[in-house]
Scaffold this motif. Structure first.
Motif, PDB file in Angstrom:
ATOM      1  N   VAL A 104      -1.248 -81.220   4.893  1.00 17.80           N
ATOM      2  CA  VAL A 104      -2.182 -82.053   4.127  1.00 17.80           C
ATOM      3  C   VAL A 104      -3.336 -82.495   5.017  1.00 17.80           C
ATOM      4  N   ILE A 105      -3.006 -82.947   6.222  1.00 19.48           N
ATOM      5  CA  ILE A 105      -4.051 -83.406   7.152  1.00 19.48           C
ATOM      6  C   ILE A 105      -4.950 -82.252   7.566  1.00 19.48           C
ATOM      7  N   ALA A 106      -4.360 -81.094   7.851  1.00 21.97           N
ATOM      8  CA  ALA A 106      -5.140 -79.937   8.300  1.00 21.97           C
ATOM      9  C   ALA A 106      -6.156 -79.509   7.251  1.00 21.97           C
ATOM     10  N   TYR A 107      -5.737 -79.497   5.976  1.00 24.72           N
ATOM     11  CA  TYR A 107      -6.609 -78.991   4.926  1.00 24.72           C
ATOM     12  C   TYR A 107      -7.507 -80.055   4.291  1.00 24.72           C
ATOM     13  N   HIS A 108      -7.168 -81.338   4.473  1.00 25.03           N
ATOM     14  CA  HIS A 108      -7.953 -82.403   3.844  1.00 25.03           C
ATOM     15  C   HIS A 108      -8.738 -83.244   4.845  1.00 25.03           C
ATOM     16  N   GLN A 109      -8.569 -83.010   6.120  1.00 27.11           N
ATOM     17  CA  GLN A 109      -9.187 -83.880   7.117  1.00 27.11           C
ATOM     18  C   GLN A 109     -10.713 -83.938   6.995  1.00 27.11           C
ATOM     19  N   PRO A 110     -11.291 -85.118   7.304  1.00 28.31           N
ATOM     20  CA  PRO A 110     -10.623 -86.352   7.720  1.00 28.31           C
ATOM     21  C   PRO A 110      -9.988 -87.059   6.520  1.00 28.31           C
ATOM     22  N   VAL A 111      -8.764 -87.549   6.692  1.00 25.04           N
ATOM     23  CA  VAL A 111      -8.012 -88.107   5.576  1.00 25.04           C
ATOM     24  C   VAL A 111      -7.303 -89.391   6.000  1.00 25.04           C
ATOM     25  N   THR A 112      -7.196 -90.347   5.085  1.00 28.00           N
ATOM     26  CA  THR A 112      -6.508 -91.606   5.365  1.00 28.00           C
ATOM     27  C   THR A 112      -5.018 -91.466   5.065  1.00 28.00           C
ATOM     28  N   ARG A 113      -4.237 -92.471   5.471  1.00 27.26           N
ATOM     29  CA  ARG A 113      -2.808 -92.473   5.140  1.00 27.26           C
ATOM     30  C   ARG A 113      -2.614 -92.445   3.629  1.00 27.26           C
ATOM     31  N   GLU A 114      -3.442 -93.224   2.912  1.00 27.74           N
ATOM     32  CA  GLU A 114      -3.345 -93.250   1.460  1.00 27.74           C
ATOM     33  C   GLU A 114      -3.703 -91.891   0.867  1.00 27.74           C
ATOM     34  N   GLY A 115      -4.630 -91.208   1.509  1.00 27.08           N
ATOM     35  CA  GLY A 115      -4.990 -89.878   1.048  1.00 27.08           C
ATOM     36  C   GLY A 115      -3.825 -88.915   1.181  1.00 27.08           C
ATOM     37  N   VAL A 116      -3.102 -89.005   2.290  1.00 29.15           N
ATOM     38  CA  VAL A 116      -1.922 -88.160   2.493  1.00 29.15           C
ATOM     39  C   VAL A 116      -0.847 -88.518   1.460  1.00 29.15           C
ATOM     40  N   LYS A 117      -0.670 -89.808   1.241  1.00 32.37           N
ATOM     41  CA  LYS A 117       0.338 -90.265   0.275  1.00 32.37           C
ATOM     42  C   LYS A 117       0.008 -89.773  -1.128  1.00 32.37           C
ATOM     43  N   ALA A 118      -1.298 -89.758  -1.464  1.00 36.52           N
ATOM     44  CA  ALA A 118      -1.715 -89.313  -2.783  1.00 36.52           C
ATOM     45  C   ALA A 118      -1.351 -87.850  -3.029  1.00 36.52           C
ATOM     46  N   VAL A 119      -1.416 -87.049  -1.982  1.00 32.18           N
ATOM     47  CA  VAL A 119      -1.092 -85.625  -2.117  1.00 32.18           C
ATOM     48  C   VAL A 119       0.420 -85.402  -2.106  1.00 32.18           C
ATOM     49  N   ARG A 120       1.119 -86.060  -1.158  1.00 32.33           N
ATOM     50  CA  ARG A 120       2.563 -85.841  -1.014  1.00 32.33           C
ATOM     51  C   ARG A 120       3.385 -86.643  -2.016  1.00 32.33           C
ATOM     52  N   GLY A 121       2.841 -87.775  -2.438  1.00 35.26           N
ATOM     53  CA  GLY A 121       3.575 -88.602  -3.391  1.00 35.26           C
ATOM     54  C   GLY A 121       4.551 -89.572  -2.759  1.00 35.26           C
ATOM     55  N   VAL A 122       4.589 -89.610  -1.426  1.00 33.14           N
ATOM     56  CA  VAL A 122       5.492 -90.530  -0.720  1.00 33.14           C
ATOM     57  C   VAL A 122       4.755 -91.120   0.481  1.00 33.14           C
ATOM     58  N   ASN A 123       5.249 -92.254   0.961  1.00 36.43           N
ATOM     59  CA  ASN A 123       4.669 -92.881   2.140  1.00 36.43           C
ATOM     60  C   ASN A 123       4.896 -91.988   3.361  1.00 36.43           C
ATOM     61  N   SER A 124       3.824 -91.689   4.084  1.00 33.94           N
ATOM     62  CA  SER A 124       3.917 -90.773   5.221  1.00 33.94           C
ATOM     63  C   SER A 124       3.570 -91.448   6.540  1.00 33.94           C
ATOM     64  N   GLU A 125       3.577 -92.772   6.572  1.00 29.53           N
ATOM     65  CA  GLU A 125       3.160 -93.506   7.763  1.00 29.53           C
ATOM     66  C   GLU A 125       3.976 -93.130   8.989  1.00 29.53           C
ATOM     67  N   GLY A 126       5.307 -93.108   8.844  1.00 23.53           N
ATOM     68  CA  GLY A 126       6.166 -92.766   9.976  1.00 23.53           C
ATOM     69  C   GLY A 126       5.969 -91.339  10.445  1.00 23.53           C
ATOM     70  N   VAL A 127       5.777 -90.438   9.501  1.00 22.12           N
ATOM     71  CA  VAL A 127       5.594 -89.030   9.849  1.00 22.12           C
ATOM     72  C   VAL A 127       4.279 -88.827  10.592  1.00 22.12           C
ATOM     73  N   ILE A 128       3.235 -89.512  10.139  1.00 20.21           N
ATOM     74  CA  ILE A 128       1.939 -89.402  10.809  1.00 20.21           C
ATOM     75  C   ILE A 128       2.036 -89.920  12.243  1.00 20.21           C
ATOM     76  N   SER A 129       2.742 -91.035  12.420  1.00 20.65           N
ATOM     77  CA  SER A 129       2.922 -91.586  13.776  1.00 20.65           C
ATOM     78  C   SER A 129       3.647 -90.588  14.669  1.00 20.65           C
ATOM     79  N   SER A 130       4.645 -89.897  14.102  1.00 21.05           N
ATOM     80  CA  SER A 130       5.388 -88.896  14.861  1.00 21.05           C
ATOM     81  C   SER A 130       4.495 -87.724  15.252  1.00 21.05           C
ATOM     82  N   LEU A 131       3.633 -87.299  14.334  1.00 17.94           N
ATOM     83  CA  LEU A 131       2.722 -86.186  14.625  1.00 17.94           C
ATOM     84  C   LEU A 131       1.701 -86.572  15.694  1.00 17.94           C
TER      85      LEU A 131
END
Length: 230
Positions: A104-131
């Motif tokens: 999602v980040i690769a294809y939508h960048q620059p993207v916010t956490r909410e932007g990632v959540k909008a695409v995936r449908g779930v909170n991705s905060e922890g995953v983004i921190s891991s990446l």
């Protein structure tokens, strides 16, 4: 360094291969030239010649240009065999959630956490921190139009890991769609996205930003060096 200046063509190739084997980062022609005491043009020619030789001989490895330099990769034809052999690969493999978020980040960048959540449908905060910890994602700045939220994008390490020279080399997202309906949905989703205008424009912007950042870092280093000399 004086001795290296007298290397013959065969020795230059051998030395280049040795450096490539121990290098943890892509090797640029400029860096190779400095190491071997040859001209950058000659170094670029050696790298391109080695790449062609490996390809013509159908070797089990390839020399490819990625992220501003050259790096050795195993041949894609033997990926399954290599993966079975390298048992420790499982400890470094990204989870399904991490792969989805990274895509999602690769294809939508620059993207916010909410932007990632909008695409995936779930909170991705922890995953983004891991990446970010893995060095595959970084903060690009803030988006005033989104309450000054942090926006994220991929890193140079991402390009290296996936064998890309730049974001322009990302395959069209539609290629991964299982049917025409899915392709149409992807086209509509991307064309209607307020996060980025198009992947190509975003890729150019991100690449330009990286060049500017690299130039700024170089200028800072030179300024610090000048200050130390004084």
């Amino acid at each position: 360094m004086e001795d290296l200046a007298h290397l013959d063509d065969a020795s230059v190739k051998g030395a280049t291969e040795a450096i490539l084997l121990v290098s943890s980062d892509p090797l640029s022609a400029v860096d190779l030239a400095k190491i071997l005491g040859i001209q950058p043009g000659e170094a670029a020619g050696v790298l391109a010649e080695l790449s062609a030789e490996y390809a013509d001989a159908n070797r089990g490895f390839q020399l490819r240009e990625v992220a501003g330099g050259w790096r050795l990769f195993t041949h894609p034809a033997y990926h399954d065999i290599v993966e079975r052999y390298v048992l420790s690969w499982d400890t470094r493999k990204l989870s399904q959630a991490a792969l989805e978020t990274l895509a999602v980040i690769a294809y939508h960048q620059p993207v916010t956490r909410e932007g990632v959540k909008a695409v995936r449908g779930v909170n991705s905060e922890g995953v983004i921190s891991s990446l970010i910890e893995k060095g595959l994602v970084r903060e690009l700045g803030r988006a005033p139009e989104h309450a000054n939220a942090i926006v994220y994008g991929t890193t140079r390490a991402f390009l290296e890991q996936f064998g890309l020279r730049s974001l322009k080399d990302l395959p069209p997202l539609e290629d991964f769609a299982p049917d025409e309906e899915s392709k149409r949905f992807i086209r509509e989703r991307l064309s209607g996205s307020s996060i980025a205008s198009t992947l190509e424009e975003t890729a150019e912007d991100i690449d330009d930003e990286r060049e500017l950042l690299d130039g700024a870092e170089l200028a800072d280093d030179e300024e610090e060096a000048g200050g130390d000399e004084q």
